[in-house]
Design a protein around this motif. Structure first.
Motif, PDB file in Angstrom:
ATOM      1  N   ILE A  40      30.680  47.120  36.815  1.00 38.43           N
ATOM      2  CA  ILE A  40      31.976  47.168  37.475  1.00 38.43           C
ATOM      3  C   ILE A  40      31.964  46.244  38.693  1.00 38.43           C
ATOM      4  N   TRP A  41      33.045  45.505  38.889  1.00 32.38           N
ATOM      5  CA  TRP A  41      33.172  44.665  40.083  1.00 32.38           C
ATOM      6  C   TRP A  41      34.645  44.376  40.355  1.00 32.38           C
ATOM      7  N   HIS A  42      34.904  43.978  41.586  1.00 35.69           N
ATOM      8  CA  HIS A  42      36.255  43.577  41.976  1.00 35.69           C
ATOM      9  C   HIS A  42      36.440  42.106  41.626  1.00 35.69           C
ATOM     10  N   SER A  43      37.645  41.725  41.264  1.00 44.81           N
ATOM     11  CA  SER A  43      37.890  40.328  40.883  1.00 44.81           C
ATOM     12  C   SER A  43      37.548  39.364  42.009  1.00 44.81           C
ATOM     13  N   ALA A  44      37.694  39.812  43.258  1.00 49.98           N
ATOM     14  CA  ALA A  44      37.388  38.953  44.399  1.00 49.98           C
ATOM     15  C   ALA A  44      35.893  38.840  44.677  1.00 49.98           C
ATOM     16  N   ARG A  45      35.083  39.590  43.952  1.00 53.36           N
ATOM     17  CA  ARG A  45      33.613  39.515  44.080  1.00 53.36           C
ATOM     18  C   ARG A  45      33.038  39.425  42.663  1.00 53.36           C
ATOM     19  N   TRP A  46      33.476  38.425  41.932  1.00 52.18           N
ATOM     20  CA  TRP A  46      33.128  38.302  40.514  1.00 52.18           C
ATOM     21  C   TRP A  46      31.615  38.197  40.330  1.00 52.18           C
ATOM     22  N   ASP A  47      31.092  38.970  39.388  1.00 55.01           N
ATOM     23  CA  ASP A  47      29.655  38.975  39.105  1.00 55.01           C
ATOM     24  C   ASP A  47      29.357  37.943  38.015  1.00 55.01           C
ATOM     25  N   HIS A  48      28.900  36.768  38.446  1.00 55.84           N
ATOM     26  CA  HIS A  48      28.628  35.685  37.493  1.00 55.84           C
ATOM     27  C   HIS A  48      27.278  35.852  36.796  1.00 55.84           C
ATOM     28  N   THR A  49      26.514  36.855  37.187  1.00 54.92           N
ATOM     29  CA  THR A  49      25.238  37.099  36.502  1.00 54.92           C
ATOM     30  C   THR A  49      25.442  37.881  35.208  1.00 54.92           C
ATOM     31  N   GLU A  50      26.632  38.469  35.053  1.00 57.56           N
ATOM     32  CA  GLU A  50      26.929  39.270  33.863  1.00 57.56           C
ATOM     33  C   GLU A  50      27.896  38.523  32.952  1.00 57.56           C
ATOM     34  N   SER A  51      27.554  38.413  31.700  1.00 58.44           N
ATOM     35  CA  SER A  51      28.437  37.797  30.713  1.00 58.44           C
ATOM     36  C   SER A  51      29.347  38.860  30.105  1.00 58.44           C
ATOM     37  N   ILE A  52      30.604  38.481  29.877  1.00 58.88           N
ATOM     38  CA  ILE A  52      31.527  39.412  29.217  1.00 58.88           C
ATOM     39  C   ILE A  52      31.704  39.051  27.739  1.00 58.88           C
ATOM     40  N   ALA A  53      30.968  38.042  27.288  1.00 60.78           N
ATOM     41  CA  ALA A  53      31.105  37.600  25.897  1.00 60.78           C
ATOM     42  C   ALA A  53      30.783  38.733  24.932  1.00 60.78           C
ATOM     43  N   GLY A  54      31.706  39.005  24.023  1.00 66.47           N
ATOM     44  CA  GLY A  54      31.500  40.019  23.004  1.00 66.47           C
ATOM     45  C   GLY A  54      31.557  41.442  23.496  1.00 66.47           C
ATOM     46  N   LYS A  55      32.008  41.676  24.716  1.00 62.10           N
ATOM     47  CA  LYS A  55      32.022  43.024  25.281  1.00 62.10           C
ATOM     48  C   LYS A  55      33.441  43.578  25.367  1.00 62.10           C
ATOM     49  N   SER A  56      33.512  44.888  25.547  1.00 62.28           N
ATOM     50  CA  SER A  56      34.797  45.536  25.790  1.00 62.28           C
ATOM     51  C   SER A  56      35.022  45.609  27.293  1.00 62.28           C
ATOM     52  N   VAL A  57      36.201  45.137  27.722  1.00 63.45           N
ATOM     53  CA  VAL A  57      36.474  44.971  29.150  1.00 63.45           C
ATOM     54  C   VAL A  57      37.785  45.656  29.514  1.00 63.45           C
ATOM     55  N   ALA A  58      37.752  46.392  30.615  1.00 67.31           N
ATOM     56  CA  ALA A  58      38.975  46.951  31.191  1.00 67.31           C
ATOM     57  C   ALA A  58      39.348  46.124  32.413  1.00 67.31           C
ATOM     58  N   VAL A  59      40.601  45.734  32.521  1.00 70.77           N
ATOM     59  CA  VAL A  59      41.120  45.061  33.716  1.00 70.77           C
ATOM     60  C   VAL A  59      42.144  45.993  34.344  1.00 70.77           C
ATOM     61  N   ILE A  60      41.852  46.449  35.544  1.00 70.05           N
ATOM     62  CA  ILE A  60      42.741  47.384  36.234  1.00 70.05           C
ATOM     63  C   ILE A  60      43.566  46.596  37.250  1.00 70.05           C
ATOM     64  N   GLY A  61      44.875  46.555  37.007  1.00 70.58           N
ATOM     65  CA  GLY A  61      45.766  45.797  37.872  1.00 70.58           C
ATOM     66  C   GLY A  61      46.452  44.681  37.115  1.00 70.58           C
ATOM     67  N   ASN A  62      47.592  44.246  37.639  1.00 71.21           N
ATOM     68  CA  ASN A  62      48.349  43.191  36.956  1.00 71.21           C
ATOM     69  C   ASN A  62      49.096  42.302  37.940  1.00 71.21           C
ATOM     70  N   GLY A  63      48.482  42.073  39.106  1.00 72.15           N
ATOM     71  CA  GLY A  63      49.066  41.173  40.085  1.00 72.15           C
ATOM     72  C   GLY A  63      48.681  39.727  39.809  1.00 72.15           C
ATOM     73  N   CYS A  64      48.750  38.899  40.845  1.00 69.98           N
ATOM     74  CA  CYS A  64      48.503  37.466  40.679  1.00 69.98           C
ATOM     75  C   CYS A  64      47.086  37.180  40.188  1.00 69.98           C
ATOM     76  N   SER A  65      46.092  37.871  40.744  1.00 66.72           N
ATOM     77  CA  SER A  65      44.709  37.634  40.330  1.00 66.72           C
ATOM     78  C   SER A  65      44.500  38.009  38.873  1.00 66.72           C
ATOM     79  N   ALA A  66      45.021  39.153  38.467  1.00 65.76           N
ATOM     80  CA  ALA A  66      44.870  39.587  37.079  1.00 65.76           C
ATOM     81  C   ALA A  66      45.541  38.614  36.120  1.00 65.76           C
ATOM     82  N   ALA A  67      46.720  38.114  36.498  1.00 66.18           N
ATOM     83  CA  ALA A  67      47.420  37.166  35.632  1.00 66.18           C
ATOM     84  C   ALA A  67      46.608  35.898  35.433  1.00 66.18           C
ATOM     85  N   GLN A  68      45.836  35.516  36.439  1.00 70.72           N
ATOM     86  CA  GLN A  68      45.020  34.308  36.327  1.00 70.72           C
ATOM     87  C   GLN A  68      43.759  34.542  35.505  1.00 70.72           C
TER      88      GLN A  68
END
Length: 533
Positions: A167-195
């Motif tokens: 788990i991480w906040h979009s403003a502190r993105w964890d680049h050590t973790e790959s999301i390839a092939g994983k199930s992901v929840a995105v909580i929120g739908n503001g400007c950052s989420a849209a991007q």
């Protein structure tokens, strides 16, 4: 024997090296030739929000040539709306060009600052982020360039600590973790989420996005600048200046979308709303129209300029839902209807916009903290968005009610920087006074006028937005066109300040008075010379 007297040059401490800090430092050096300042930056590099936000797809929704410093225009922007790497590179090159880096101490955070009334200076306590070592420094002038889009909101969903996935906040993105092939929840739908959603959908196996409330979404055509355009910008600077001015003027006219004070403003919002609805209905999947299109007026929440988000909703890998999240579980999230398992949860839930200068403790005269002062005035406020009564020689760049919802924040940052230089730095360096404090009546009058104007605007129309604090007071937005913001801060109204100390030098004259004085003096000389014949 002749004895020289060495005057004491005031010292300044600047908090933060984001856009505001860079603007202030560059102008202190280039306009004043003043170098006796230190910038304390808690991060490892300058850039503020553009250093911290590195999530996939992060970019700016203001035109690149407008979202840049007037004193360092960039002819080489690659596209109309720049992405984070290009913006950060621009900020870094600006700092290098204006000799700012030697002034910055990285990895040092300001813990608290207190005004010493007897010594007429600020005592600042700092901490080395890596070692934890605490030390202190003093300065006659203190300026906050912290900004408000810096500290992510804490997760308020129950059982947060039970979740065993990533788990991480979009403003502190964890680049050590790959999301390839994983199930992901995105909580929120503001400007950052849209991007970020289009990029997450591309790589993940499955994405569920949780929408808390709808957003107005507009088209964002992002054209590339041609080699010819860049050539003209580079070799014919007036062309770039004219282009920038045209952008600013056109963008400033969008102010009418946020007010209903005239028939033309009402009609402009009706037309803009119709355009947004049409775009959303044409671009988004029909199954999501009911939950996507807002019922509240356009502009009540920050508008989203679509970076490909609505097209991404057509992917079979994503589900958009408005189901309320009840709690975290060990393996995912529990909504009001079901339990869902996720490998990764991304919190795109915004920032602590209302907590100006957080978590710094600032104590002014009479041992009153800034938060206590603002509590007594029913919300964060500052005289002309910059000075606070009871806090001498302290300025805020990007303070309360300094955010232009319809234009570039770099513009208003620069306006405040010039105002701080005219009202605080230049007179103190000259010796006109040594301490400046805005009068309580002036701060109250200014804040009351702004709040009265904001009550008539779209942010007070009933939607939930980050512009309003817990009591419903709008502490972020400026209520008018940005040229009026410039005009309000064009020159200090000295009668609104208590001034003390100094060497008795006269206060700086308004530029037009200088011109008039020079003309009168010249006329008097001519008349005197004529009479001598």
């Amino acid at each position: 024997m002749h004895t020289s007297v060495k005057s004491h040059e005031p010292r300044a401490i600047v908090i933060g090296s984001g856009v505001a800090g860079i603007a202030l430092a560059a102008r202190l050096r280039s306009t004043l030739g003043f170098k006796n300042f230190i910038i304390y930056e808690r991060e490892a590099e300058l850039g503020g929000t553009w250093f911290l936000n590195t999530y996939p797809g992060v970019g700016c929704d203001v035109d690149s040539h407008l979202y840049s410093f007037s004193f360092n225009l960039n002819p080489n922007w690659s596209q109309r709306f720049a992405n984070q790497p290009e913006i950060l590179e621009y900020l870094q090159s600006t700092a290098t060009k204006f000799g700012i880096r030697p002034h910055i101490r990285f990895g040092i955070e300001v813990i608290e600052a207190s005004w010493n009334e007897s010594r007429q200076l600020w005592q600042v306590q700092l901490r080395n982020v890596s070692s934890g070592h605490i030390f202190s420094r003093e300065a006659e002038i203190l300026v906050s360039c912290v900004g408000s889009i810096s500290i992510p909101k804490d997760c308020s969903i129950p059982n947060y600590e039970q979740y065993t996935g990533k788990i991480w906040h979009s403003a502190r993105w964890d680049h050590t973790e790959s999301i390839a092939g994983k199930s992901v929840a995105v909580i929120g739908n503001g400007c950052s989420a849209a991007q970020l959603v289009p990029h997450v959908v591309r790589d993940a196996a499955k994405v569920v996005q949780f929408q808390r409330s709808p957003q107005w979404i507009n088209a964002r055509p992002n054209s590339q600048f041609s080699k010819l355009q860049k050539f003209l910008f580079r070799h014919l600077p007036f062309v770039m200046r004219l282009y920038r001015f045209t952008l600013w003027k056109r963008t400033d006219s969008l102010h009418q979308l946020y007010t209903s004070t005239s028939p033309s403003a009402v009609q402009a919002r009706v037309e803009a709303t119709r355009e947004a609805v049409s775009y959303m209905e044409e671009t988004a999947p029909k199954k999501y129209h009911d939950i996507l299109i807002p019922k509240f007026p356009l502009g009540c929440k920050r508008r989203i300029f679509d970076p490909g988000y609505l097209e991404a909703l057509h992917s079979p890998k994503i589900e958009l839902t408005s189901e309320p999240i009840v709690a975290f579980t060990e393996k995912g999230l529990k909504t009001s209807k079901r339990d869902l398992n996720f490998d990764v949860v991304v919190l795109s839930t915004g920032f602590k916009i209302q907590e100006f200068l957080s978590p710094i403790k600032l104590t002014g005269k009479s041992n009153i903290t800034l938060n206590e002062h603002w509590a007594s005035t029913s919300g964060a406020q500052a005289y002309k968005a910059t000075f606070v009564t009871g806090f001498p020689n302290f300025g805020i760049i990007f303070g309360p009610n300094a955010f232009p919802a319809h234009n570039s924040v770099i513009y208003t940052n620069e306006v405040q920087v010039e105002y701080v230089i005219k009202s605080l730095f230049r007179p103190i360096i000259k010796g006109s006074f040594s301490v400046l404090e805005v009068k309580e009546a002036a701060e109250h009058r200014d804040a009351t006028d702004i709040q009265n104007q904001l009550q008539k605007m779209v942010w007070s129309s009933g939607c939930s937005n980050w512009n309003l604090d817990a009591s419903g007071r709008n502490t972020t937005n400026y209520h008018d066109e940005t040229w009026k913001f410039w005009y309000r801060l064009w020159w200090p109204a000295w009668e609104d300040f208590d001034l003390s100390g100094g060497k008795g030098a006269s206060l700086p004259w308004r530029p037009e008075w200088k011109i008039a004085g020079t003309a009168i003096a010249l006329a008097a000389s001519i008349i005197s010379a004529f009479h001598s014949f």
